[in-house]
Design an enzyme around this catalytic site. Structure first.
Site, mmCIF file in Angstrom:
data_model
loop_
_atom_site.group_PDB
_atom_site.id
_atom_site.type_symbol
_atom_site.label_atom_id
_atom_site.label_comp_id
_atom_site.label_asym_id
_atom_site.label_seq_id
_atom_site.Cartn_x
_atom_site.Cartn_y
_atom_site.Cartn_z
ATOM 1 N N SER A 55 -10.342 -10.959 -9.355
ATOM 2 C CA SER A 55 -11.078 -12.155 -8.943
ATOM 3 C C SER A 55 -10.969 -13.250 -9.994
ATOM 4 C CB SER A 55 -12.558 -11.808 -8.690
ATOM 5 O OG SER A 55 -12.687 -10.992 -7.553
ATOM 6 N N TYR A 105 -9.160 -8.078 0.176
ATOM 7 C CA TYR A 105 -7.766 -8.138 0.626
ATOM 8 C C TYR A 105 -7.716 -8.364 2.130
ATOM 9 C CZ TYR A 105 -6.152 -6.223 -3.833
ATOM 10 O OH TYR A 105 -5.880 -6.042 -5.155
ATOM 11 N N GLN A 139 -18.357 -5.972 -10.949
ATOM 12 C CA GLN A 139 -18.034 -7.400 -10.979
ATOM 13 C C GLN A 139 -17.615 -7.900 -12.356
ATOM 14 O OE1 GLN A 139 -21.412 -9.425 -9.262
ATOM 15 N NE2 GLN A 139 -20.287 -9.899 -7.403
ATOM 16 N N ASP A 149 -13.871 -7.263 -12.978
ATOM 17 C CA ASP A 149 -12.970 -7.605 -11.881
ATOM 18 C C ASP A 149 -11.936 -8.654 -12.294
ATOM 19 O OD1 ASP A 149 -11.738 -8.122 -9.498
ATOM 20 O OD2 ASP A 149 -13.544 -8.796 -8.438
ATOM 21 N N ARG A 154 -13.702 -3.598 -6.077
ATOM 22 C CA ARG A 154 -14.351 -4.908 -6.024
ATOM 23 C C ARG A 154 -15.744 -4.751 -5.434
ATOM 24 N NH1 ARG A 154 -9.348 -8.881 -4.385
ATOM 25 N NH2 ARG A 154 -10.241 -10.382 -5.820
#
Length: 360
Positions: free
Chosen positions: A129, A224, A123, A126, A118
């Site tokens: 997300s 996390y 991005q 990802d 991440r």
């Protein structure tokens, strides 16, 4: 090179959607799509036919060089797959070591999209997300449906209703989306997170940040939660108990990469919540943030409904598929070069996602 798109056995989503295939301009690549792969997500076969061959599942398993799915393929299908093929899916490898070993044993390769780091450079790939954002949104809508009352304040000739109180535990992507959605619906929202940086984000959405001093805060944890000391967990549970007792809805989102989710809501705390209250546990599949949660099950304890659902994105299959598809396509563009697989372990993203050995 053939990329296969398969129908998910127990999921309404599809891994790649027609609009992504339209934009996927990589030389030497052709697509084969299982009949009905996207039907439950509102992507019909006639849309796919413009960009690839729509065929049956067995043909795709035998011919594809890359098989893209959201969930891992059933173990019994693995021997049917072309030797040397790459399976791209969300493998949750820490919980599925036996499956990875079997894939390797059969001469197949595996790349897990949930292991994409991440970072800024990754991005666009990802998927965690993307799916977390949908889960946070859907969790609030589910809670609003299950709650035996209104979310917003209501002032009517028949009387006045106070706005409901929502407590969000974990202010990552899912938590922040849950906060924003609950606020849009008119709820009073509080949120807690072990990361100090989350305070500003929570408050910017109009929620109150519940701060518990003494948390271990690792900025490189990739969104996390991190394991905390026993002393901190006691303080956190005491604070959560006070807040939860006056809340109508509690949404829990905290997970630790590769480990059981931390217990934030004990059975004792649930016992002190008001009858009719709702708990939505998005970490149920990894053990649950609520001590009473069961994966894919609804539990009722002292009149409190505890919904353990870690796959809420499947309940919004059209847009969840669109997001997943764009993320997956960006990963495919990274690993395909001149119409062939380019599994270069010197690339951090590729190295983190590859699960099986001897893949170069």
């Amino acid at each position: 090179m053939i990329i296969g798109i398969l129908k998910e056995p127990n999921d309404k989503r599809v891994s790649l959607v027609p609009s992504t295939l339209k934009k996927f301009k990589v030389e030497g690549v052709e697509f084969r799509i299982q009949k009905g792969a996207g039907t439950q997500a509102s992507y019909v076969d006639t849309k796919y036919e413009k960009y690839g061959k729509v065929t049956d599942r067995s043909e795709i398993l035998k011919s594809a060089d890359i098989l893209v799915s959201i969930n891992p393929l059933p173990v019994e299908e693995l021997p049917l797959i072309k030797k040397g093929a790459l399976l791209v899916a969300v493998f949750s490898p820490f919980q599925n070591q036996e499956l990875i070993a079997r894939i390797e044993e059969l001469g197949l390769k595996a790349a897990s999209l949930d292991m994409i780091p991440r970072t800024t450079i990754a991005q666009t790939m990802d998927i965690l997300s993307s799916m977390a954002s949908i889960a946070g949104y859907r969790a609030v809508l589910l809670a609003a449906t299950e709650l035996p009352g209104f979310f917003p304040m209501m002032i009517t000739a028949a009387g006045s209703i106070k706005p409901c109180k929502v407590l969000v535990l974990g202010a990552g992507v899912a938590g922040l989306q849950a906060i924003a959605t609950a606020r849009r619906l008119g709820a009073i929202v509080e949120a807690s997170d072990v990361r100090a940086a989350a305070k500003e984000e929570v408050e910017s959405l109009g929620a109150k940040f519940v701060e518990v001093p003494g948390a271990i805060d690792k900025r490189d944890a990739g969104g996390y939660a991190v394991e905390q000391t026993a002393e901190f967990m006691v303080r956190q549970q005491e604070e959560v108990q006070k807040r939860a007792a006056s809340s109508d809805v509690v949404i829990t989102t905290a997970q630790i990469l590769g480990k059981k989710a931390p217990v934030l809501l004990t059975a004792e705390t649930v016992s002190k919540m008001k009858p009719g209250s709702i708990v939505i546990d998005l970490a149920a599949s990894s053990g649950g943030n609520c001590e009473l949660s069961q994966a894919d099950t609804t539990v009722i304890h002292n009149g409190v409904k505890i919904i353990g659902n870690s796959n809420l994105p499947s309940e919004m299959p059209r847009d969840a598929s669109f997001f997943f598809s764009n993320n997956a396509a960006n990963y495919l563009k990274l690993i395909i070069k001149d119409g062939a697989l380019n599994l270069d372990r010197n690339n951090e993203i590729i190295d983190k996602t590859l699960l099986t050995k001897d893949q170069t």
